[in-house]
Design a protein around this motif. Structure first.
Motif, PDB file in Angstrom:
ATOM      1  N   SER A  45       0.842  -1.199   0.017  1.00  0.00           N
ATOM      2  CA  SER A  45      -0.036   0.139   0.135  1.00  0.00           C
ATOM      3  C   SER A  45       0.744   1.365   0.186  1.00  0.00           C
ATOM      4  O   SER A  45       0.388   2.322  -0.712  1.00  0.00           O
ATOM      5  CB  SER A  45      -1.017   0.025   1.191  1.00  0.00           C
ATOM      6  OG  SER A  45      -0.372  -0.007   2.366  1.00  0.00           O
ATOM      7  N   ASN A  98       0.561   3.919  -3.099  1.00  0.00           N
ATOM      8  CA  ASN A  98       0.558   5.297  -2.441  1.00  0.00           C
ATOM      9  C   ASN A  98       1.376   6.322  -3.281  1.00  0.00           C
ATOM     10  O   ASN A  98       1.046   7.360  -3.750  1.00  0.00           O
ATOM     11  CB  ASN A  98       0.433   5.377  -1.191  1.00  0.00           C
ATOM     12  CG  ASN A  98      -0.149   6.778  -0.509  1.00  0.00           C
ATOM     13  OD1 ASN A  98      -1.128   7.220  -1.180  1.00  0.00           O
ATOM     14  ND2 ASN A  98       0.266   7.436   0.266  1.00  0.00           N
ATOM     15  N   ILE A 145      -4.766   6.399   0.917  1.00  0.00           N
ATOM     16  CA  ILE A 145      -4.963   5.732   2.307  1.00  0.00           C
ATOM     17  C   ILE A 145      -5.748   6.489   3.170  1.00  0.00           C
ATOM     18  O   ILE A 145      -5.302   7.447   3.318  1.00  0.00           O
ATOM     19  CB  ILE A 145      -3.715   5.232   2.674  1.00  0.00           C
ATOM     20  CG1 ILE A 145      -3.075   4.527   1.839  1.00  0.00           C
ATOM     21  CG2 ILE A 145      -3.804   4.331   4.044  1.00  0.00           C
ATOM     22  CD1 ILE A 145      -1.566   3.978   2.229  1.00  0.00           C
ATOM     23  N   VAL A 170      -8.096   1.579   1.702  1.00  0.00           N
ATOM     24  CA  VAL A 170      -7.144   1.744   0.364  1.00  0.00           C
ATOM     25  C   VAL A 170      -8.095   1.808  -0.718  1.00  0.00           C
ATOM     26  O   VAL A 170      -8.996   1.167  -0.841  1.00  0.00           O
ATOM     27  CB  VAL A 170      -6.125   0.876   0.071  1.00  0.00           C
ATOM     28  CG1 VAL A 170      -4.860   0.872   1.234  1.00  0.00           C
ATOM     29  CG2 VAL A 170      -6.324  -0.637  -0.020  1.00  0.00           C
TER      30      VAL A 170
END
Length: 78
Positions: A54, A58, A65, A70
């Protein structure tokens, strides 16, 4: 026209084609990122990914997030 722009934007001939091809290349080189993005796009909100995956998605600008959730950062990535 705006309608034509919106229709062609996510395609290989649209104004974002170079940018999208670069992202596609990065995802192809990192299968765990590609799988994570596919999971986010194809499942309901609230999908959980590893912190590493993640964070990288990102950093690429592909996801946002929000409170351990997410989401794709924009519809273009769907």
């Amino acid at each position: 026209t705006l309608a034509q722009l919106l229709q062609t934007a996510p395609t290989r001939t649209g104004i974002y084609s170079t940018y999208l091809r670069r992202l596609e290349s990065i995802l192809e080189q990192h299968p765990e990122l590609e799988a994570g993005l596919k999971q986010i796009i194809t499942t309901t909100p609230g999908t959980q990914l590893s912190k590493k995956t993640s964070s990288k998605l990102n950093a690429l600008g592909l996801i946002n997030i929000q409170d351990n959730e997410v989401l794709p950062s924009c519809e273009l990535y769907r």
